[in-house]
Design a protein around this motif. Structure first.
Motif, PDB file in Angstrom:
ATOM      1  N   TYR A  19       0.856  -1.187   0.000  1.00  0.00           N
ATOM      2  CA  TYR A  19       0.000   0.000   0.000  1.00  0.00           C
ATOM      3  C   TYR A  19       0.889   1.232   0.000  1.00  0.00           C
ATOM      4  CZ  TYR A  19      -3.606   3.374   1.169  1.00  0.00           C
ATOM      5  OH  TYR A  19      -4.462   4.445   1.143  1.00  0.00           O
ATOM      6  N   LEU A  20       0.747   2.099  -1.019  1.00  0.00           N
ATOM      7  CA  LEU A  20       1.502   3.346  -1.083  1.00  0.00           C
ATOM      8  C   LEU A  20       0.750   4.403  -0.283  1.00  0.00           C
ATOM      9  CD1 LEU A  20       2.499   1.634  -3.583  1.00  0.00           C
ATOM     10  CD2 LEU A  20       3.221   3.809  -4.522  1.00  0.00           C
ATOM     11  N   ASP A  21       1.302   4.723   0.873  1.00  0.00           N
ATOM     12  CA  ASP A  21       0.654   5.619   1.832  1.00  0.00           C
ATOM     13  C   ASP A  21       1.137   7.048   1.601  1.00  0.00           C
ATOM     14  OD1 ASP A  21      -0.876   6.468   3.960  1.00  0.00           O
ATOM     15  OD2 ASP A  21       0.571   5.852   5.483  1.00  0.00           O
ATOM     16  N   VAL A  22       0.340   7.804   0.856  1.00  0.00           N
ATOM     17  CA  VAL A  22       0.716   9.154   0.456  1.00  0.00           C
ATOM     18  C   VAL A  22      -0.374  10.122   0.903  1.00  0.00           C
ATOM     19  CG1 VAL A  22       1.233  10.614  -1.552  1.00  0.00           C
ATOM     20  CG2 VAL A  22       2.025   8.240  -1.500  1.00  0.00           C
ATOM     21  N   ALA A  62       9.375   7.363   0.345  1.00  0.00           N
ATOM     22  CA  ALA A  62      10.074   6.434  -0.541  1.00  0.00           C
ATOM     23  C   ALA A  62       9.999   6.934  -1.972  1.00  0.00           C
ATOM     24  CB  ALA A  62       9.454   5.047  -0.437  1.00  0.00           C
ATOM     25  N   GLY A  63      11.112   6.955  -2.638  1.00  0.00           N
ATOM     26  CA  GLY A  63      11.135   7.309  -4.050  1.00  0.00           C
ATOM     27  C   GLY A  63      10.708   6.117  -4.893  1.00  0.00           C
ATOM     28  N   LEU A  64      10.631   6.320  -6.202  1.00  0.00           N
ATOM     29  CA  LEU A  64      10.209   5.249  -7.106  1.00  0.00           C
ATOM     30  C   LEU A  64      11.118   4.034  -6.993  1.00  0.00           C
ATOM     31  CD1 LEU A  64       8.455   4.088  -9.396  1.00  0.00           C
ATOM     32  CD2 LEU A  64       9.968   5.282 -11.014  1.00  0.00           C
ATOM     33  N   ASP A  65      12.427   4.251  -7.009  1.00  0.00           N
ATOM     34  CA  ASP A  65      13.352   3.122  -6.969  1.00  0.00           C
ATOM     35  C   ASP A  65      13.179   2.315  -5.688  1.00  0.00           C
ATOM     36  OD1 ASP A  65      15.603   1.743  -8.340  1.00  0.00           O
ATOM     37  OD2 ASP A  65      16.612   2.216  -6.452  1.00  0.00           O
ATOM     38  N   GLU A  66      13.006   3.001  -4.570  1.00  0.00           N
ATOM     39  CA  GLU A  66      12.811   2.304  -3.295  1.00  0.00           C
ATOM     40  C   GLU A  66      11.501   1.527  -3.284  1.00  0.00           C
ATOM     41  OE1 GLU A  66      12.438   3.204   1.505  1.00  0.00           O
ATOM     42  OE2 GLU A  66      13.156   4.789   0.174  1.00  0.00           O
ATOM     43  N   ALA A  67      10.447   2.137  -3.813  1.00  0.00           N
ATOM     44  CA  ALA A  67       9.152   1.451  -3.863  1.00  0.00           C
ATOM     45  C   ALA A  67       9.236   0.203  -4.744  1.00  0.00           C
ATOM     46  CB  ALA A  67       8.071   2.394  -4.380  1.00  0.00           C
ATOM     47  N   VAL A  68       9.858   0.332  -5.901  1.00  0.00           N
ATOM     48  CA  VAL A  68       9.992  -0.803  -6.827  1.00  0.00           C
ATOM     49  C   VAL A  68      10.827  -1.913  -6.193  1.00  0.00           C
ATOM     50  CG1 VAL A  68      10.994  -1.527  -9.040  1.00  0.00           C
ATOM     51  CG2 VAL A  68       9.619   0.563  -8.902  1.00  0.00           C
ATOM     52  N   THR A  69      11.937  -1.542  -5.569  1.00  0.00           N
ATOM     53  CA  THR A  69      12.798  -2.524  -4.909  1.00  0.00           C
ATOM     54  C   THR A  69      12.052  -3.221  -3.777  1.00  0.00           C
ATOM     55  OG1 THR A  69      14.773  -1.261  -5.482  1.00  0.00           O
ATOM     56  CG2 THR A  69      14.989  -2.831  -3.675  1.00  0.00           C
ATOM     57  N   THR A  70      11.277  -2.471  -3.015  1.00  0.00           N
ATOM     58  CA  THR A  70      10.490  -3.043  -1.927  1.00  0.00           C
ATOM     59  C   THR A  70       9.518  -4.095  -2.457  1.00  0.00           C
ATOM     60  OG1 THR A  70      10.658  -1.027  -0.595  1.00  0.00           O
ATOM     61  CG2 THR A  70       8.829  -2.512  -0.084  1.00  0.00           C
ATOM     62  N   VAL A  71       8.833  -3.781  -3.553  1.00  0.00           N
ATOM     63  CA  VAL A  71       7.866  -4.721  -4.125  1.00  0.00           C
ATOM     64  C   VAL A  71       8.581  -5.945  -4.714  1.00  0.00           C
ATOM     65  CG1 VAL A  71       6.074  -5.058  -5.881  1.00  0.00           C
ATOM     66  CG2 VAL A  71       6.137  -2.928  -4.563  1.00  0.00           C
ATOM     67  N   LEU A  72       9.638  -5.724  -5.476  1.00  0.00           N
ATOM     68  CA  LEU A  72      10.362  -6.838  -6.101  1.00  0.00           C
ATOM     69  C   LEU A  72      10.914  -7.807  -5.052  1.00  0.00           C
ATOM     70  CD1 LEU A  72      12.324  -5.158  -9.030  1.00  0.00           C
ATOM     71  CD2 LEU A  72      10.771  -7.100  -9.233  1.00  0.00           C
ATOM     72  N   HIS A  73      11.537  -7.266  -4.027  1.00  0.00           N
ATOM     73  CA  HIS A  73      12.156  -8.128  -3.016  1.00  0.00           C
ATOM     74  C   HIS A  73      11.144  -8.650  -2.009  1.00  0.00           C
ATOM     75  CE1 HIS A  73      16.339  -7.760  -4.307  1.00  0.00           C
ATOM     76  NE2 HIS A  73      15.984  -6.549  -4.711  1.00  0.00           N
ATOM     77  N   GLY A  74      10.191  -7.807  -1.629  1.00  0.00           N
ATOM     78  CA  GLY A  74       9.164  -8.245  -0.675  1.00  0.00           C
ATOM     79  C   GLY A  74       8.285  -9.354  -1.214  1.00  0.00           C
ATOM     80  N   SER A  75       8.086  -9.353  -2.513  1.00  0.00           N
ATOM     81  CA  SER A  75       7.250 -10.375  -3.146  1.00  0.00           C
ATOM     82  C   SER A  75       8.029 -11.638  -3.490  1.00  0.00           C
ATOM     83  CB  SER A  75       6.639  -9.824  -4.440  1.00  0.00           C
ATOM     84  OG  SER A  75       7.663  -9.580  -5.398  1.00  0.00           O
ATOM     85  N   GLY A  76       9.361 -11.518  -3.496  1.00  0.00           N
ATOM     86  CA  GLY A  76      10.197 -12.636  -3.909  1.00  0.00           C
ATOM     87  C   GLY A  76      10.410 -12.699  -5.409  1.00  0.00           C
ATOM     88  N   LEU A  77       9.794 -11.781  -6.147  1.00  0.00           N
ATOM     89  CA  LEU A  77       9.901 -11.785  -7.603  1.00  0.00           C
ATOM     90  C   LEU A  77      11.336 -11.536  -8.057  1.00  0.00           C
ATOM     91  CD1 LEU A  77       7.598 -12.335  -9.576  1.00  0.00           C
ATOM     92  CD2 LEU A  77       7.425  -9.887  -9.980  1.00  0.00           C
ATOM     93  N   ALA A  78      12.102 -10.771  -7.269  1.00  0.00           N
ATOM     94  CA  ALA A  78      13.488 -10.472  -7.637  1.00  0.00           C
ATOM     95  C   ALA A  78      14.327 -11.739  -7.753  1.00  0.00           C
ATOM     96  CB  ALA A  78      14.108  -9.525  -6.613  1.00  0.00           C
ATOM     97  N   ALA A  79      13.945 -12.779  -7.025  1.00  0.00           N
ATOM     98  CA  ALA A  79      14.719 -14.025  -7.022  1.00  0.00           C
ATOM     99  C   ALA A  79      14.186 -15.065  -8.006  1.00  0.00           C
ATOM    100  CB  ALA A  79      14.738 -14.612  -5.614  1.00  0.00           C
ATOM    101  N   ARG A  80      13.110 -14.739  -8.715  1.00  0.00           N
ATOM    102  CA  ARG A  80      12.516 -15.717  -9.639  1.00  0.00           C
ATOM    103  C   ARG A  80      12.903 -15.394 -11.074  1.00  0.00           C
ATOM    104  NH1 ARG A  80       6.735 -17.740  -7.675  1.00  0.00           N
ATOM    105  NH2 ARG A  80       7.390 -19.420  -9.058  1.00  0.00           N
ATOM    106  N   ALA A  81      13.177 -16.428 -11.835  1.00  0.00           N
ATOM    107  CA  ALA A  81      13.599 -16.256 -13.230  1.00  0.00           C
ATOM    108  C   ALA A  81      12.454 -15.743 -14.083  1.00  0.00           C
ATOM    109  CB  ALA A  81      14.104 -17.588 -13.781  1.00  0.00           C
TER     110      ALA A  81
END
Length: 195
Positions: A106-109, A154-173
């Protein structure tokens, strides 16, 4: 048997950056990830107004589309305002019925920041501040375990990194399910540089 695909839900008020974040998550991940945008399905495909309550088709349509993509083997990013008053029951059912990993963000803005971001868009949507205020719901969380709140700092890069790593998608091929079904993609997969 391979691990089931990942379901990612990205929510927030209008102007919070959820669409930009979701699109960048998919771009960085690569093929094999379906992006389902609430605005596109509700406004463009259905031409349905928001706030219809029990008469709305969009909540079941969005979650049904997400379910179909997940069952086909695609990771799914479902993004939108997705107000709890209209979408919570459908979203919780989708989450509970999915056998694979689920990640909710959830992007809390603040309202003032959503207005500022809206004004700075390359193509702002044609709405007034009053209309955006009517749409705005403060901290409209789903209230499910593990829901991640991304602050407006959080900037865009931080938000994207949070989602990629928090979801585990960053580690999936990154690989579309298509090569397992499509002769054309099987042929392309044999060519250098084609996933």
């Amino acid at each position: 048997m391979s691990e089931p695909p990942t379901l990612i839900i990205v929510r927030g008020n209008s102007g919070s950056g959820k669409t930009t974040t979701a699109r960048e998550v998919r771009r960085r991940y690569g093929r094999g990830c379906a992006l389902i945008e609430q605005d596109h399905l509700r406004r463009v495909l259905l031409r349905e107004h928001g706030g219809l309550g029990d008469d709305a088709v969009a909540p079941a349509f969005l979650t049904g589309t997400a379910r179909a993509a997940l069952e086909a083997g695609y990771h799914v990013i479902l993004e939108g305002i997705l107000h709890t008053r209209e979408y919570a029951t459908h979203l919780r059912h989708l989450i509970e019925s999915h056998p694979g990993p689920v990640s909710c963000h959830y992007l809390d803005v603040s309202f003032e920041e959503t207005l500022r971001r809206h004004r700075n868009r390359a193509e702002p949507i044609p709405v007034t501040a009053e209309t955006m205020h009517d749409w705005y719901t403060e901290r409209d969380l789903l209230g499910i375990p593990g829901e991640v709140v991304i602050p407006e700092s959080a900037g865009l890069d931080e938000a994207v990194t949070t989602v990629l790593h928090g979801s585990g998608l960053a580690a999936r091929a990154a690989l579309t399910p298509c090569p397992t079904r499509c002769r054309r993609c099987q042929e392309k997969a044999g060519e250098p540089g084609n996933p």
